[in-house]
Design an enzyme around this catalytic site. Structure first.
Site, PDB file in Angstrom:
ATOM      1  N   ASP A  66       0.853  -1.188   0.000  1.00  0.00           N
ATOM      2  CA  ASP A  66       0.000   0.000   0.000  1.00  0.00           C
ATOM      3  C   ASP A  66       0.886   1.233   0.000  1.00  0.00           C
ATOM      4  O   ASP A  66       1.769   1.358   0.853  1.00  0.00           O
ATOM      5  CB  ASP A  66      -0.870   0.025   1.268  1.00  0.00           C
ATOM      6  CG  ASP A  66      -2.169  -0.719   1.035  1.00  0.00           C
ATOM      7  OD1 ASP A  66      -2.567  -0.855  -0.135  1.00  0.00           O
ATOM      8  OD2 ASP A  66      -2.760  -1.171   2.021  1.00  0.00           O
ATOM      9  N   TYR A 159       2.411  22.597 -11.312  1.00  0.00           N
ATOM     10  CA  TYR A 159       2.961  21.290 -11.693  1.00  0.00           C
ATOM     11  C   TYR A 159       4.448  21.448 -12.042  1.00  0.00           C
ATOM     12  O   TYR A 159       5.292  20.679 -11.574  1.00  0.00           O
ATOM     13  CB  TYR A 159       2.176  20.739 -12.882  1.00  0.00           C
ATOM     14  CG  TYR A 159       2.712  19.441 -13.438  1.00  0.00           C
ATOM     15  CD1 TYR A 159       2.458  18.237 -12.795  1.00  0.00           C
ATOM     16  CD2 TYR A 159       3.474  19.412 -14.601  1.00  0.00           C
ATOM     17  CE1 TYR A 159       2.943  17.038 -13.310  1.00  0.00           C
ATOM     18  CE2 TYR A 159       3.964  18.216 -15.120  1.00  0.00           C
ATOM     19  CZ  TYR A 159       3.694  17.035 -14.472  1.00  0.00           C
ATOM     20  OH  TYR A 159       4.172  15.849 -14.974  1.00  0.00           O
ATOM     21  N   LYS A 163       7.958  19.688 -10.422  1.00  0.00           N
ATOM     22  CA  LYS A 163       8.916  18.912 -11.223  1.00  0.00           C
ATOM     23  C   LYS A 163      10.308  19.543 -11.196  1.00  0.00           C
ATOM     24  O   LYS A 163      11.318  18.840 -11.258  1.00  0.00           O
ATOM     25  CB  LYS A 163       8.404  18.768 -12.658  1.00  0.00           C
ATOM     26  CG  LYS A 163       7.202  17.835 -12.766  1.00  0.00           C
ATOM     27  CD  LYS A 163       7.539  16.456 -12.223  1.00  0.00           C
ATOM     28  CE  LYS A 163       6.429  15.456 -12.429  1.00  0.00           C
ATOM     29  NZ  LYS A 163       6.750  14.132 -11.857  1.00  0.00           N
TER      30      LYS A 163
HETATM   31  N1  NAP Z   1       2.109  11.886 -19.073  1.00  0.00           N
HETATM   32  C1  NAP Z   1       2.954  12.867 -19.317  1.00  0.00           C
HETATM   33  O1  NAP Z   1       2.828  13.636 -20.295  1.00  0.00           O
HETATM   34  C2  NAP Z   1       4.155  13.065 -18.412  1.00  0.00           C
HETATM   35  C3  NAP Z   1       5.186  13.907 -18.861  1.00  0.00           C
HETATM   36  C4  NAP Z   1       6.279  14.121 -18.032  1.00  0.00           C
HETATM   37  C5  NAP Z   1       6.356  13.507 -16.797  1.00  0.00           C
HETATM   38  N2  NAP Z   1       5.334  12.703 -16.393  1.00  0.00           N
HETATM   39  C6  NAP Z   1       5.451  12.099 -15.058  1.00  0.00           C
HETATM   40  O2  NAP Z   1       5.539  10.702 -15.170  1.00  0.00           O
HETATM   41  C7  NAP Z   1       4.994  10.085 -13.993  1.00  0.00           C
HETATM   42  C8  NAP Z   1       3.975   9.040 -14.413  1.00  0.00           C
HETATM   43  O3  NAP Z   1       2.928   9.693 -15.118  1.00  0.00           O
HETATM   44  P1  NAP Z   1       1.882   8.923 -16.058  1.00  0.00           P
HETATM   45  O4  NAP Z   1       1.754   9.762 -17.280  1.00  0.00           O
HETATM   46  O5  NAP Z   1       2.246   7.484 -16.191  1.00  0.00           O
HETATM   47  O6  NAP Z   1       0.568   9.136 -15.203  1.00  0.00           O
HETATM   48  P2  NAP Z   1      -0.639   8.185 -14.781  1.00  0.00           P
HETATM   49  O7  NAP Z   1      -0.802   7.054 -15.725  1.00  0.00           O
HETATM   50  O8  NAP Z   1      -1.787   9.119 -14.555  1.00  0.00           O
HETATM   51  O9  NAP Z   1      -0.138   7.606 -13.374  1.00  0.00           O
HETATM   52  C9  NAP Z   1      -0.050   8.397 -12.222  1.00  0.00           C
HETATM   53  C10 NAP Z   1       0.292   7.493 -11.059  1.00  0.00           C
HETATM   54  O10 NAP Z   1       0.385   8.285  -9.875  1.00  0.00           O
HETATM   55  C11 NAP Z   1      -0.344   7.623  -8.852  1.00  0.00           C
HETATM   56  N3  NAP Z   1      -0.816   8.545  -7.831  1.00  0.00           N
HETATM   57  C12 NAP Z   1      -1.466   9.721  -7.988  1.00  0.00           C
HETATM   58  N4  NAP Z   1      -1.766  10.246  -6.776  1.00  0.00           N
HETATM   59  C13 NAP Z   1      -1.293   9.366  -5.852  1.00  0.00           C
HETATM   60  C14 NAP Z   1      -1.310   9.344  -4.426  1.00  0.00           C
HETATM   61  N5  NAP Z   1      -1.867  10.321  -3.698  1.00  0.00           N
HETATM   62  N6  NAP Z   1      -0.723   8.291  -3.791  1.00  0.00           N
HETATM   63  C15 NAP Z   1      -0.160   7.281  -4.505  1.00  0.00           C
HETATM   64  N7  NAP Z   1      -0.132   7.244  -5.860  1.00  0.00           N
HETATM   65  C16 NAP Z   1      -0.698   8.286  -6.510  1.00  0.00           C
HETATM   66  C17 NAP Z   1      -1.525   6.985  -9.591  1.00  0.00           C
HETATM   67  O11 NAP Z   1      -2.119   6.021  -8.773  1.00  0.00           O
HETATM   68  P3  NAP Z   1      -3.716   5.717  -8.790  1.00  0.00           P
HETATM   69  O12 NAP Z   1      -3.937   4.714  -9.893  1.00  0.00           O
HETATM   70  O13 NAP Z   1      -3.994   5.172  -7.437  1.00  0.00           O
HETATM   71  O14 NAP Z   1      -4.404   7.030  -9.063  1.00  0.00           O
HETATM   72  C18 NAP Z   1      -0.768   6.417 -10.795  1.00  0.00           C
HETATM   73  O15 NAP Z   1      -0.123   5.225 -10.438  1.00  0.00           O
HETATM   74  C19 NAP Z   1       4.411  11.238 -13.146  1.00  0.00           C
HETATM   75  O16 NAP Z   1       5.357  11.628 -12.179  1.00  0.00           O
HETATM   76  C20 NAP Z   1       4.245  12.354 -14.165  1.00  0.00           C
HETATM   77  O17 NAP Z   1       4.284  13.632 -13.549  1.00  0.00           O
HETATM   78  C21 NAP Z   1       4.252  12.446 -17.168  1.00  0.00           C
END
Ligand code: NAP
Length: 253
Positions: A66, A159, A163
């Protein structure tokens, strides 16, 4: 241990249901040596589904923990629990939220909660992971930073600020760990088509999660470094970083 080709045997995923994390675990499994995956995330059907999916990928040992990012006092237990059950080659820090910027800008406490998730929880899990990996004597922490952290934009200042903090800490820590056998790989993607960005219009240079996963897998060996995905983002953000502010603020980004 991670072999010379960059194939790990064990991975702790913090943010197990992240689309980027799922693609990365799949990429590691494809390399054929993955024996143990520890999936840390909030209890949900999506987490259960990920356990089943990783088993189907052929990984013999799949554990869950968890993990709630806002529970900072609980993070040490999550990380220590993963290391107590065996060696961890890779810690993947992939949790995060992309807030509705207009909403959080008028609600300071909601904004602070985003900081708790995107930054404070990375501080606690990153430092805890580094401590355990140092004792173990080897391993890589992969941190999902973002191109958004390079320069504050009107459209995603909060955001981006989280980062920027993550990126600064991860880069500095990686350099501080030089010579310990532990490295920190900082991933700076631009726009990735995931659940996080669903409904947003993909800009030029948008990538799929598997392209981020490939970049992670290719950069596991060779020490601490920063990796742009796609690589051309380095040039784009380099140019934006030095652009006069009066011009930058007029860009439709
Ligand atoms: N997508 C983009 O364009 C992008 C670009 C640059 C960097 N990133 C970074 O890459 C990483 C992964 O992003 P992604 O695109 O794969 O996003 P995603 O699919 O939306 O996944 C986000 C993850 O964060 C978890 N999360 C959110 N709030 C949480 C909390 N309070 N406690 C525990 N877990 C929590 C979610 O869990 P739940 O399933 O429980 O909600 C999920 O596992 C992030 O750090 C994001 O900022 C993303």
């Amino acid at each position: 241990m991670i072999n010379a080709l960059g194939a790990p045997q064990s991975v702790l995923v913090l943010g197990a249901t992240s689309d980027i994390a799922k693609a990365t675990v799949e990429r590691f499994a494809d390399a054929g040596r993955l024996q143990r995956v520890i999936l840390a995330g909030r209890s949900s059907e999506a987490l259960d589904a990920e356990v089943e999916r990783v088993r189907r990928l052929g990984v013999p040992e799949v554990q869950t923990h968890d993990f709630e990012a806002r529970d900072r006092a609980g993070h040490e237990q999550v990380v220590a629990g993963a290391f107590a059950a065996g060696e961890v080659d890779v810690v993947l820090v992939s949790f995060g939220v992309l807030p509705d910027e207009a909403r959080v800008r008028v609600d300071p406490l909601a904004a602070a909660e985003i900081v708790d998730i995107n930054y404070t929880a990375v501080v606690t899990t990153l430092l805890s992971s580094a401590n355990h990996l140092r004792v173990q004597g080897h391993g890589v922490i992969v941190v999902l930073s973002s191109a958004a952290g390079v320069r504050g934009r009107a459209s995603n200042a909060l955001y981006g600020s989280t980062k920027a903090g993550v990126d600064t800490l991860a880069c500095g820590l990686g350099d501080a760990l030089r010579g310990t056998g532990v490295s920190v790989v900082v991933i700076r993607p631009g726009f990735v088509r995931t659940r996080m960005t669903a409904g947003l219009r993909p800009p030029p240079l948008a990538v799929e999660p598997r392209e981020v996963a490939d970049a992670i897998a290719k950069n596991l060996v060779g020490g601490s470094r920063t990796v742009w995905v796609p690589p051309a983002m380095a040039w784009v953000m380099g140019a934006l970083a030095v652009m006069p502010r009066a011009v930058f603020r007029r860009l439709p980004i």
